[in-house]
Scaffold this motif. Structure first.
Motif, short mmCIF file in Angstrom:
data_model
loop_
_atom_site.label_atom_id
_atom_site.label_comp_id
_atom_site.label_asym_id
_atom_site.label_seq_id
_atom_site.Cartn_x
_atom_site.Cartn_y
_atom_site.Cartn_z
N ASN A 100 0.83 -1.20 0.00
CA ASN A 100 0.00 0.00 0.00
C ASN A 100 0.86 1.25 0.00
N TYR A 104 0.68 3.89 -3.05
CA TYR A 104 0.17 5.24 -2.77
C TYR A 104 1.22 6.31 -3.07
N SER A 107 2.39 6.45 -6.85
CA SER A 107 1.38 7.02 -7.74
C SER A 107 1.44 8.54 -7.74
N LEU A 129 -5.38 -4.58 -4.98
CA LEU A 129 -6.25 -3.48 -4.54
C LEU A 129 -5.52 -2.14 -4.42
N PRO A 130 -4.28 -2.09 -3.89
CA PRO A 130 -3.58 -0.79 -3.85
C PRO A 130 -3.38 -0.18 -5.23
N TRP A 131 -3.18 -1.02 -6.24
CA TRP A 131 -2.98 -0.52 -7.60
C TRP A 131 -4.30 -0.14 -8.25
N GLN A 132 -5.39 -0.84 -7.89
CA GLN A 132 -6.71 -0.40 -8.34
C GLN A 132 -6.99 1.01 -7.84
N GLN A 133 -6.69 1.23 -6.57
CA GLN A 133 -6.94 2.56 -5.99
C GLN A 133 -6.02 3.62 -6.58
N ARG A 136 -7.48 4.65 -9.83
CA ARG A 136 -8.67 5.50 -9.67
C ARG A 136 -8.29 6.92 -9.27
N ARG A 137 -7.28 7.04 -8.41
CA ARG A 137 -6.88 8.39 -7.96
C ARG A 137 -6.26 9.21 -9.08
#
Length: 412
Positions: A100, A104, A107, A129-133, A136-137
């Protein structure tokens, strides 16, 4: 080593682990967490009995002792995975937090709209999931590399997923479902030739095989202490220092600052910039002791035993009517992890019936739902081995497994 020597070696190894002397259980869930040797349990206890103070904060002798033990642990980890400098080691709670953090913070310095992040279909949710988020960001696009049904990522599949828009590739070294090992050294080299950052999930590899981050050429590697005989609540993120220095902090607060005013702050140098708040010093000290235990045992012993046990279990399981092992038909490709289905019986029922015989296995989607969906199944039962397991435990497990279909009314 003959079978009797192997058995005797296992008996001696198991004396190091208190649980095996106190609990009547066949423990085959090592991919979820490992058991802890006495020396690791004692190391954590010793910290609280002899060195307990808040590291990095006090100028008195006890606090300085706690700080030294914490930083010595960082150096032990750096040496263990071949980091160029101990400042490239960030202590986290676990592999999930490390991934994560990487997703984060990277990115924020690397990704913009339409950039691409590439992951494999076999990733644990912690490396998905961290890469999905992050996508999205930032407006980036998340892409997948698919594997064969045997768990193999071909060079063609990998290279076809990479474009001139790819900025980050994230991949596990060993799958927690299939046990298959990815050639991340080759993939990291391919990425670096194109200016792409490579992030590796080492949760299932670091406890079982030698891992040297400089030889692999990865930019980041995350792993958990609790899967490698250390306590829960301590993990590691290795990061290439040049990238860590560019990245903003992940959490804010005590100990990650150099100075603070009403309007702004100057952050501490790497790695302390990423370790906000009171750290898990006892966990770090115990992790260092776990590393010393691994080094004392030797990866030659660990790998030899786990390879032998994997082959032994594979052959015994495939002889059971109705058992289907997921992934490669070659036992040597499973690296201690054997996920399977049993005709007509839900994996949760398999695990419950085995539990009645004091056998601990994992059932479900193993935090890898996209992989299982890709393979056309919703869940499976997983046996995962460690070097302290024995052939006798596998025999007990297979004897119980072979009775399940009959117990469920399917006959012999």
């Amino acid at each position: 080593m003959n079978k009797e020597q192997f058995r005797q070696q296992g008996i001696e190894i198991r004396k190091d682990f208190p649980l095996f002397n106190s609990a009547d259980v066949v423990y085959l869930d090592n991919a979820a967490t490992s058991q802890k040797p006495e020396c690791v349990i004692q190391a954590e206890r010793d910290f609280y009995e002899k060195s307990n103070a808040n590291p990095l904060r006090g100028l008195y002798a006890l606090a300085e002792k706690a700080t030294k033990e914490y930083e010595d642990a960082r150096k032990t980890v750096a040496d263990f995975i071949g980091a160029a400098d101990s400042s490239e080691i960030i202590f986290t709670r676990n592999a999930t937090e490390g991934l994560n953090l990487a997703a984060y913070c990277l990115s924020q310095i690397m990704l913009k709209e339409d950039d691409e992040i590439v992951v494999s279909i076999m990733e644990h949710h912690s490396n998905l999931l961290p890469w999905q988020q992050a996508a999205r960001r930032t407006g980036a696009v998340l892409k997948f590399i698919e594997c064969s049904k045997d768990g193999v990522i071909t060079d063609e599949a990998f290279e076809n997923a990479i474009t001139d828009k790819t900025k980050i590739v994230a991949m596990t070294q060993i799958s927690n479902v299939l046990g298959s090992k990815n050639d991340i050294k080759k993939y990291a080299s391919y990425c670096h030739d194109r200016g792409i950052v490579f992030v590796a999930d080492g949760a299932q590899s670091v406890p079982h095989i030698p891992v040297n981050v400089q030889e692999l050429g990865v930019d980041f590697l995350s792993f958990s202490g609790h899967k490698m005989f250390a306590p829960m609540g301590i993990g590691v993120l290795y990061g290439r220092k040049s990238l860590l220095e560019q990245m903003p902090p992940f959490l804010y607060g005590g100990e990650m600052i150099e100075s603070v005013t009403r309007e702004s702050a100057v952050y501490a140098e790497v790695p302390h910039k990423f370790e906000a708040g009171t750290v898990n010093a006892s966990g770090a000290v115990a992790l260092a002791e776990a590393i010393r235990y691994i080094n004392k045992t030797g990866f030659d012993v660990i790998q030899e035993r786990e390879d032998y046990l994997t082959k032994y279990a594979f052959e015994k399981m495939t002889a059971v009517n109705g058992v289907h092992i997921i992934g490669s038909p070659d036992a040597s490709s499973h690296h201690g992890i054997l996920s399977f289905t049993l005709d007509g019986v839900h994996p949760h029922d398999v695990a419950s019936i085995l539990d009645a015989d004091n056998i601990g296995v994992r059932a479900g989607h193993h935090c890898a739902q996209p992989l299982l969906a890709y393979l056309g199944i919703s869940s499976s039962t997983r046996v995962s081995l460690a070097f302290y397991n024995t052939c006798e435990e596998i025999d007990t497990f297979v004897d119980s497994l072979s009775q399940i279909r009959r117990q469920m009314g399917y006959g012999e």
